[in-house]
Design an enzyme around this catalytic site. Structure first.
Site, short mmCIF file in Angstrom:
data_model
loop_
_atom_site.label_atom_id
_atom_site.label_comp_id
_atom_site.label_asym_id
_atom_site.label_seq_id
_atom_site.Cartn_x
_atom_site.Cartn_y
_atom_site.Cartn_z
N ASP A 242 0.83 -1.20 0.00
CA ASP A 242 0.00 0.00 0.00
C ASP A 242 0.87 1.26 0.00
O ASP A 242 1.93 1.28 0.62
CB ASP A 242 -0.88 -0.03 1.26
CG ASP A 242 -1.81 1.15 1.36
OD1 ASP A 242 -2.72 1.23 0.50
OD2 ASP A 242 -1.63 1.99 2.25
N GLU A 278 1.42 -0.44 -5.02
CA GLU A 278 0.50 0.64 -5.37
C GLU A 278 1.31 1.93 -5.50
O GLU A 278 1.69 2.51 -4.49
CB GLU A 278 -0.58 0.82 -4.29
CG GLU A 278 -1.53 1.95 -4.63
CD GLU A 278 -2.27 2.54 -3.42
OE1 GLU A 278 -3.38 3.03 -3.61
OE2 GLU A 278 -1.73 2.51 -2.29
#
Ligand SMILES: [Ca+2]
Ligand SMILES: [Ca+2]
Length: 537
Positions: A242, A278
């Site tokens: 993330d 990401e």
């Protein structure tokens, strides 16, 4: 989950025997490939179709309304029943689980304890059982690892706060988070919040509840490495990272450098570890990270991305030439690099809202990114055409609504959800029983992909076609060459393949879409909104 086995068997047989919408219509000259050509080949590498599960919204095993790990286990026969050839399950080859560690929020992107599964989601044993079951079925499991920031209830943050309250600069946690002290000039562009009872302001660019770890600290680097090692030891196959570009705020070079070190450490433990980042930014930025790991391809995702545009407007060649350029670039940076395409994820409006399956647009988008190179990600419910968008309420919870099983699953919407429009035209239960449903379409599409391993693994060459209403590519892998052509327009197109490539076309391996494909000598007729996989000699 095998209540309607007979029906599915019938559907599977249709697949290999060829209903008009799926397999090609044979002309006298060109044989349609036999059933053997649709025999799936099991993945032995990371070129896999992944399925993103937002755990709390997926399936509830214990009736408390929150999706959980046992719920995922209960749904494994839906995701992958362990038999690639029976046509009875979606055929996902990997699962991305949204964060599962202890956290006060429904989304759990603010981790309070990296070594505890959130009790609402289950136990460590549940995670072990899920990974064991997945491995029996050749499915990889990756965890969403959030290490740019933690939650404020994390013992690391509590120790950091205590060290500052005590003024104990020798405390090993004193430098664990990014901060500045009153009187100093805060670094520009970042967000800070006052740490109660101190004169310290901690960095928190996403939310006050998400303090940012300090990656200049060797102790932090070791701590986040230990977390990943712990879960690799436990049996997970890798991670989705993330907020990867925020490790060092507004400094992609240093953030990328961190990932190079981190991934190197993980690969030393498991050379096959699956990693994807990401990095929600332009390709020029994701390229900085590619020497370390693959990045999601945000450029072609969402409503205005190239996949959806090509699915709606017929400019497939723009997408295929993009993919070729992308692959050429990242392979120069990392020979093992993959493209990681997707349409939407938990941070985006659902594709079902702007890509109706009734007009074939959803199917075409699926063809474009699933019959392609790399490792595509399906967002749970996409295969049902589920809708859900932020809308006026401006809440991401509306993008993470409960899976529409339609069979009494007690899973409920996440906290704050307010989506009040129709969510799905037919539930999973209904679509599983309907061979013409979007779910059945995705299932067949994945079978075709698996039966032609060159599609995702092969060296990708975009094909410039004279008639740009269609587009496609050629891919060679271990002595096999396939050609994939898409016609996403409303009209049939006719292509003389002799003008495209000197290769001999051995036949139609499969076709899928709203119509059929027919081959007459070297002349291919591709119906409106239809894709074809051709074998080449
Ligand atoms: Ca539950
Ligand atoms: Ca950061």
């Amino acid at each position: 989950m095998k209540r309607i086995t007979a029906l599915f068997l019938a559907a599977a047989l249709l697949l290999v025997c060829g209903p008009a919408a799926l397999a090609a219509e044979a002309s006298d000259e060109a044989p349609v490939a036999d059933a053997a050509s649709l025999t799936p080949v099991a993945a032995e590498d990371n070129h896999r179709v992944f399925y993103e599960i937002f755990v709390g919204s997926f399936s509830d095993s214990d009736g408390d309304g929150t999706g959980d790990l046992r719920g995922v286990i209960d749904r494994m026969d839906y995701l992958n029943d362990g038999d690639d050839a029976d046509g009875l399950s979606l055929g996902a080859e990997g699962l991305w689980l949204s964060p599962i560690f202890a956290s006060p929020s429904y989304h759990k992107y603010d981790v309070d304890d990296y070594y505890a599964i959130d009790p609402a989601f289950g136990t460590e044993q549940d995670l072990k059982d899920l990974t064991d079951l997945c491995h029996e079925r050749n499915v990889k499991v990756i965890l969403d690892l959030v290490i740019n920031h933690t939650g404020t209830g994390n013992p690391w943050f509590e120790a950091f706060a205590q060290a500052h309250r005590d003024g104990n600069t020798d405390d090993p946690y004193y430098d664990f988070y990014c901060y500045y002290t009153e009187g100093e000039t805060p670094p520009a562009g970042r967000t800070f919040a006052k740490l109660a009872g101190t004169d310290v302001y901690y960095e928190c660019n996403f939310s006050e509840a998400m303090p940012e770890l300090n990656y200049d600290s060797e102790a932090v680097r070791q701590a986040v490495l230990d977390v990943a090692k712990y879960y690799l030891d436990l049996g997970v196959d890798g991670f989705r990272f993330d907020a990867a570009k925020y490790i060092y705020f507004a400094d992609n070079e240093r953030s990328a450098e961190f990932w190079k070190w981190y991934i190197g450490q993980l690969q030393a433990i498991d050379p096959e570890v699956y990693t994807v980042a990401e990095v929600w930014d332009a390709d020029g930025i994701t390229d900085l990270y590619y020497p370390a790991l693959n990045c999601f391809d945000f450029t072609t995702a969402q409503k205005d991305g190239l996949i959806v545009q090509a699915a709606q407007a017929g400019n497939v060649d723009r997408y295929t030439s993009y993919v070729q350029t992308y692959l050429d670039r990242v392979h120069a940076l990392n020979e093992d690099a993959m493209i990681v395409p997707f349409i939407s994820n938990h941070d985006m409006d659902r594709a079902g809202g702007y890509l109706p399956s009734a007009n074939g647009n959803m199917q075409m988008a699926a063809n474009l990114y699933l019959l392609s190179s790399g490792s595509p990600f399906i967002y749970y419910g996409e295969e049902l055409g589920m809708r859900g968008s932020r809308g006026g309420a401006s809440t991401d919870a509306n993008r993470r609504l409960k899976m529409e099983w339609g069979d009494g699953d007690t899973v409920r919407d996440p906290e704050g959800a307010s989506y009040d429009h129709e969510r799905v035209s037919a539930t999973a239960a209904e679509q599983m029983a309907d061979e013409n449903s979007l779910y059945s379409y995705y299932k067949r599409l994945i079978m075709i992909r698996k039966a032609n391993p060159a599609i995702c693994r092969g060296e990708y060459t975009a094909l410039p076609l004279e008639d740009t209403r269609a587009g496609g590519f050629m891919a060679s892998y271990e002595g096999t060459t396939v050609m994939v052509l898409h016609n996403t327009t409303q009209d049939p197109v006719t292509i003389n393949l002799a003008d495209v490539t000197g290769l001999e076309i051995t036949g139609i391996n499969a076709s899928i879409g709203m119509g059929a494909a027919a081959l007459d000598g070297t002349v291919l007729t591709l119906d409106a909104q239809t894709s074809v996989v051709l074998g080449c000699a």
